[in-house]
Design a protein around this motif. Structure first.
Motif, PDB file in Angstrom:
ATOM      1  N   ASN A 209       0.868  -1.171   0.000  1.00 20.56           N
ATOM      2  CA  ASN A 209       0.000   0.000   0.000  1.00 20.56           C
ATOM      3  C   ASN A 209       0.909   1.226   0.000  1.00 20.56           C
ATOM      4  O   ASN A 209       1.663   1.450   0.951  1.00 20.56           O
ATOM      5  CB  ASN A 209      -0.911   0.007   1.229  1.00 20.56           C
TER       6      ASN A 209
ATOM      7  N   ARG B 226       1.878   5.324  -2.073  1.00 19.97           N
ATOM      8  CA  ARG B 226       1.392   6.515  -2.776  1.00 19.97           C
ATOM      9  C   ARG B 226       2.438   6.941  -3.797  1.00 19.97           C
ATOM     10  O   ARG B 226       3.635   6.812  -3.548  1.00 19.97           O
ATOM     11  CB  ARG B 226       1.141   7.679  -1.803  1.00 19.97           C
TER      12      ARG B 226
ATOM     13  N   LYS C 165       3.832  10.297  -5.812  1.00 20.58           N
ATOM     14  CA  LYS C 165       3.785  11.759  -5.761  1.00 20.58           C
ATOM     15  C   LYS C 165       4.060  12.292  -7.154  1.00 20.58           C
ATOM     16  O   LYS C 165       5.099  11.991  -7.746  1.00 20.58           O
ATOM     17  CB  LYS C 165       4.825  12.304  -4.773  1.00 20.58           C
TER      18      LYS C 165
ATOM     19  N   GLN D 118      -0.592  13.525  -4.352  1.00 19.26           N
ATOM     20  CA  GLN D 118      -0.275  12.135  -4.054  1.00 19.26           C
ATOM     21  C   GLN D 118      -1.495  11.271  -4.365  1.00 19.26           C
ATOM     22  O   GLN D 118      -2.618  11.625  -4.020  1.00 19.26           O
ATOM     23  CB  GLN D 118       0.150  11.968  -2.595  1.00 19.26           C
TER      24      GLN D 118
ATOM     25  N   PRO E 267      -3.060   7.493  -3.862  1.00 16.08           N
ATOM     26  CA  PRO E 267      -2.899   6.214  -3.162  1.00 16.08           C
ATOM     27  C   PRO E 267      -3.056   5.036  -4.125  1.00 16.08           C
ATOM     28  O   PRO E 267      -3.839   5.088  -5.083  1.00 16.08           O
ATOM     29  CB  PRO E 267      -4.016   6.243  -2.120  1.00 16.08           C
TER      30      PRO E 267
END
Length: 366
Positions: free
Chosen positions: A135, A137, A139, A196, A198
């Motif tokens: 999991n 993110r 950017k 960002q 996810p």
């Protein structure tokens, strides 16, 4: 025409040429020092060309890049403008039909966009991979504050081998996305804005490619960006210090209990060796280093070849050989590992036919 009239233009030519030369030099200097602030890219985990610019932009002629970061080295040799213009890897007029516009094997270059400037980004090999979790993110930095009609984040399927297989659309699974998001909703940065996104990639471990499509809002302009990552796995990295209430009594451990020597001990590490591809007289290999149940600051891996193999080059580690014994030590960026975290390094080697895989040992610095 008199000789005087014929001679008048002569002094002007050198001055004109000098002026043009000064302008060209200024433009070149500006381009080398500051990539064009017009568009954007994924900066974490860094896209291939942004990462090469970030690590080597101020030292791009350093010959050490050839051994320390060989995939960036070949990209710089192919076309330095791919790095200086790390924010310009886009196509126009795709109208959302990305798979029709970008052939398999050309995804990282945006279908050989910009007259082939980014072709080297499609090259197979061990691009430097950023450690990440399942999991995570991404950017995205938007230097011109275009905003997004959408951003889609894909991850390669488990089993995909980025070292030997060109990236195809069928290798990807959607891991995260956002819809229409004006630049006013992004985070202000010193140069532009960022956002960002996810993403979730369950079941992934080891080396993978994160593929991001940014559909900018100001025009029908689509950006295609490859980032290389190393997933640390989905299982627990630290065993419990006390047994759960349902644990069997200490004198009768359950059949599924792992032997005490299986998990790496605190402050230790393990190493796994494998051949990723081979050819007549040579092969490419990879070693995965895993930290134990506590963090480590560095690692050293040793192994001994039994069939006369010889390493010729490496990346992701400093590798030395003494006869048949090989020693690999971490480099600056991958020595510190969290509990249970993994990293990999690779190498090229020669072989004489038989290529028995050695059993490596790992020693950690805590």
């Amino acid at each position: 025409m008199s000789p005087l009239l014929r001679s008048r233009p002569a002094p002007l030519a050198p001055a004109w040429l000098l002026a043009i030369g000064a302008v060209v030099a200024l433009l070149l200097t500006t381009a080398l020092a500051n990539p064009a602030s017009a568009h954007g890219s994924v900066v974490d985990p860094a896209s291939r060309n942004y990462g090469c610019w970030q690590r080597w932009g101020s030292d791009f002629q350093n010959p050490n890049m050839a051994t320390q970061d060989p995939m960036c080295w070949q990209a710089w040799q192919a076309d330095p403008n791919a790095m200086w213009n790390w924010n310009g890897l886009f196509r126009e007029g795709v109208a959302g039909n990305h798979q029709a516009a970008i052939p398999d094997g050309q995804l990282c270059s945006g279908g050989r966009s910009n007259s082939g400037r980014y072709n080297a980004l499609d090259a197979l090999g061990a691009w430097r991979a950023a450690p990440t979790t399942n999991n995570f993110r991404i950017k995205f930095l938007d230097q011109a504050s275009h905003g997004a009609d959408y951003i889609r984040v894909y991850v390669t399927k488990q089993g995909f081998n980025a070292l030997t297989k060109p990236l195809a659309w069928s290798d990807l699974e959607l891991a995260g996305q956002i819809g229409n998001t004006p630049a006013s909703q992004w985070t202000p940065e010193s140069q532009g804005v960022s956002i960002q996104v996810p993403a979730s990639a369950p079941g992934r471990s080891g080396r993978h490619i994160v593929y991001t499509i940014w559909q900018a809002s100001h025009l029908d302009q689509s950006y295609y960006l490859c980032s290389d990552v190393d997933f640390g796995g989905t299982g627990p990295s630290t065993p419990p210090t006390t047994p759960p209430p349902t644990a069997a009594p200490p004198t009768t451990p359950p059949p599924t209990a792992a032997p005490p020597t299986t998990p790496p001990a605190a402050g230790r590490c393990t190493a796994t060796y494998r051949v990723t591809t081979s050819w007549s007289g040579g092969f490419q290999g990879e070693v995965e280093v895993t930290a134990g149940s506590s963090a480590i600051r560095g690692w050293t891996v040793n192994w001994t070849y039994a069939n006369g193999q010889r390493i010729s080059s490496s990346w992701g580690a400093t590798v030395t050989s003494s006869g048949s014994t090989v020693t690999a030590r971490n480099v600056d960026y991958n020595g510190a590992l969290a509990p249970g975290a993994k990293t990999t390094f690779g190498f090229l080697a020669s072989s004489t036919g038989t290529n028995t895989a050695p059993t490596p040992t790992c020693t950690a610095t805590v």
